[in-house]
Write a protein that holds these residues in place. Structure first.
Motif, mmCIF file in Angstrom:
data_model
loop_
_atom_site.group_PDB
_atom_site.id
_atom_site.type_symbol
_atom_site.label_atom_id
_atom_site.label_comp_id
_atom_site.label_asym_id
_atom_site.label_seq_id
_atom_site.Cartn_x
_atom_site.Cartn_y
_atom_site.Cartn_z
ATOM 1 N N GLY A 123 0.806 -1.222 0.000
ATOM 2 C CA GLY A 123 0.000 0.000 0.000
ATOM 3 C C GLY A 123 0.840 1.272 0.000
ATOM 4 N N PHE A 167 -2.075 6.984 0.687
ATOM 5 C CA PHE A 167 -1.799 8.196 1.480
ATOM 6 C C PHE A 167 -0.679 7.973 2.518
ATOM 7 C CE2 PHE A 167 -3.618 10.258 5.537
ATOM 8 C CZ PHE A 167 -2.795 11.367 5.451
ATOM 9 N N GLY A 224 1.008 5.177 3.279
ATOM 10 C CA GLY A 224 2.101 4.350 2.757
ATOM 11 C C GLY A 224 3.109 5.185 1.982
ATOM 12 N N GLY A 274 -4.594 4.305 -4.873
ATOM 13 C CA GLY A 274 -3.143 4.233 -5.065
ATOM 14 C C GLY A 274 -2.733 5.092 -6.246
ATOM 15 N N ILE A 301 -2.271 -7.933 -2.934
ATOM 16 C CA ILE A 301 -1.842 -8.722 -1.768
ATOM 17 C C ILE A 301 -2.619 -10.031 -1.629
ATOM 18 C CG2 ILE A 301 -0.863 -6.809 -0.426
ATOM 19 C CD1 ILE A 301 -3.497 -6.860 1.262
ATOM 20 N N ALA A 321 -1.467 -1.745 3.037
ATOM 21 C CA ALA A 321 -2.493 -1.922 1.998
ATOM 22 C C ALA A 321 -3.836 -2.297 2.618
ATOM 23 C CB ALA A 321 -2.060 -3.008 1.013
ATOM 24 N N GLU A 345 -8.426 -1.483 1.978
ATOM 25 C CA GLU A 345 -9.540 -0.604 1.623
ATOM 26 C C GLU A 345 -9.775 0.200 2.897
ATOM 27 O OE1 GLU A 345 -11.086 -0.029 -1.150
ATOM 28 O OE2 GLU A 345 -10.108 -1.576 -2.337
ATOM 29 N N SER A 382 -2.713 -0.555 11.760
ATOM 30 C CA SER A 382 -4.164 -0.622 11.966
ATOM 31 C C SER A 382 -4.692 0.696 12.536
ATOM 32 C CB SER A 382 -4.527 -1.814 12.838
ATOM 33 O OG SER A 382 -5.924 -2.018 12.779
ATOM 34 N N TYR A 391 -15.677 -1.546 7.451
ATOM 35 C CA TYR A 391 -14.242 -1.217 7.427
ATOM 36 C C TYR A 391 -13.573 -1.642 8.730
ATOM 37 C CZ TYR A 391 -10.051 1.631 8.217
ATOM 38 O OH TYR A 391 -8.783 2.047 8.549
ATOM 39 N N CYS A 423 -3.739 3.439 15.090
ATOM 40 C CA CYS A 423 -3.572 4.892 15.035
ATOM 41 C C CYS A 423 -4.902 5.597 14.797
ATOM 42 C CB CYS A 423 -2.581 5.243 13.917
ATOM 43 S SG CYS A 423 -2.146 6.983 13.883
ATOM 44 N N ASN A 461 -7.111 9.170 13.360
ATOM 45 C CA ASN A 461 -7.266 9.757 12.019
ATOM 46 C C ASN A 461 -6.050 10.582 11.614
ATOM 47 O OD1 ASN A 461 -10.044 9.110 12.878
ATOM 48 N ND2 ASN A 461 -10.621 10.171 10.995
ATOM 49 N N GLN A 487 -3.505 12.782 0.848
ATOM 50 C CA GLN A 487 -4.693 12.052 1.311
ATOM 51 C C GLN A 487 -5.785 12.153 0.254
ATOM 52 O OE1 GLN A 487 -6.491 13.133 5.144
ATOM 53 N NE2 GLN A 487 -7.114 10.995 5.389
#
Ligand code: NAD
Ligand code: TYD
Length: 338
Positions: free
Chosen positions: A7, A11, A13, A39, A60, A80, A82, A122, A150, A177, A179, A185
């Motif tokens: 990923g 943003f 990554g 991406g 992946i 990576a 969604e 995460s 999500y 983490c 936002n 972004q």
């Protein structure tokens, strides 16, 4: 060291790849990314001609592709996913596939390849929702209570990663983490959506009453936290990462953006709420501060203004991103065209 970054064209990554090669120019970074709508190779422009930056387009979920790309790598940093809650409500399937199945494929190959560290990136959204009235905040001890497709798929991926540590002794670490905001972004997320809509003379949609609270962290602080966990974190451990905002709600954020961009409040448009909308996130990051010495270095007001400036200076970047498939998503999500 050779890092395998999934990923890395998205943003966080991409910010991480650029951060890593600036700080550790002797390392090699293999970016593995399917280049979905989120991406964008333009995000990696700065390192395009750097021989230490290797880009491989791949999914992946494709075990053979992952196997050959991960060959010779020492460390996996797994971004990576969604990542957008509203899209997960419109269609959870890609979230189940990438976030759960894809993470499982990576874990299997990391085991085969005897990877020295598998770091899983995460979110605090796995912990569910806090009330506005309570003082409680999320920590590493908070039970998982995900409430969107999500966050449910991210929670599942966290559980799998932890299971590979206990069952197979795969050397993992996890960070949850809050936002993020900052350069690159995708403009479907609140802050870049507000900035770019205003630059186009459009209103900013606010879900429900706008009194939803998130904890906000400038993306570079997140990258530095992952760096510290990779270098000094304890195998098998989880670290919560958060920022310096204290219970700031969406309406207040949008009002700040309006003020910084010289617009009045007529640019606010209250729209239908998100189903299952989590009321409040707040995060206790004292473990990573006490054990690894990390703390956020970027305050919200200054770096929100810097982020606005970045979008003002990179109009071509977001105008390209906002064209094409994004337009039909916007229409479906907000019931009107961009
Ligand atoms: P993003 O949506 O901007 O980027 C995701 C990247 O993953 C894209 O480059 C995309 O092409 C790639 N990707 C998607 N499916 C793939 C697949 N099947 N195979 C290979 N690549 C694929 O996301 P982001 O905001 O940068 O988030 C990165 C990670 O950080 C995610 O795991 C997310 O859950 C986590 N996170 C995000 C935030 C945030 O505020 N954005 C906060 C905490 C944690
Ligand atoms: P978002 O950036 O999608 O992040 P997340 O849902 O993962 O926290 O949304 C941040 C907050 O802003 C969330 O409470 C939903 C709200 N929001 C709006 O009010 N309007 C919008 O158009 C968007 C995209 C989000």
């Amino acid at each position: 060291m050779k890092l395998f970054v999934t990923g890395g064209a998205g943003f966080i990554g991409a910010n991480f790849v650029l951060y890593w090669l600036r700080h550790y120019p002797e390392d090699t970074v293999v970016t593995f990314d399917a280049l979905t709508y989120a991406g964008n190779l333009e995000n990696l422009q700065e390192v395009k001609n750097n021989p230490c930056d290797v880009f491989i387009k791949g999914d992946i979920c494709d075990k053979n592709a992952v196997r050959s790309a991960m060959d010779g790598c020492d460390v996996v940093v797994h971004f990576a996913a969604e990542s957008h809650v509203d899209r997960s409500i419109l269609d959870p399937s890609p979230f189940v596939r990438t976030n759960i199945v894809g993470t499982h494929v990576l874990l299997e190959v990391a085991r085969e390849r005897k990877i020295q560290r598998f770091h899983h990136v995460s979110t605090d959204e796995v912990f569910g929702s806090l009330d506005l009235s309570e003082k409680q905040i999320f920590s590493e001890q908070t039970p998982y209570r995900p409430r969107s497709p999500y966050s449910a798929t991210k929670a599942a991926s966290d559980h799998l990663v932890r299971a590979y540590f206990y069952t197979y002794r795969l050397p993992i670490t996890i960070t949850n983490c809050s936002n993020n905001y900052g350069p690159f972004q995708f403009p479907e997320k609140l802050i870049p959506l507000a900035i770019t809509n205003l630059m186009e003379g459009k209103k900013v949609p606010i879900y429900g009453d706008g009194l939803y609270v998130r904890d906000w962290l400038y993306v570079e602080d997140h990258c530095r936290a992952i760096d510290m966990v990779l270098r000094h974190g304890k195998i098998g451990e989880t670290y919560c990462i958060g920022g310096l905002t204290e219970d700031i709600n969406n309406l207040s954020i949008v009002k700040k953006i309006l003020a910084y961009m010289g617009k009045d409040e007529s640019y606010i448009e209250f729209v239908k709420d998100r189903p299952g909308h989590d009321r409040r996130y707040a995060i206790d990051w004292s473990k990573i501060r006490n054990e690894l010495g990390w703390e956020p270095l970027h305050d919200f007001d200054t770096w929100l203004k810097e982020t606005i400036r970045w979008y003002q200076e990179h109009q071509e970047w977001w105008q390209r991103v906002k064209s094409g498939a994004y337009r039909s998503y916007y229409e479906q999500q907000y019931g009107k065209s961009l």
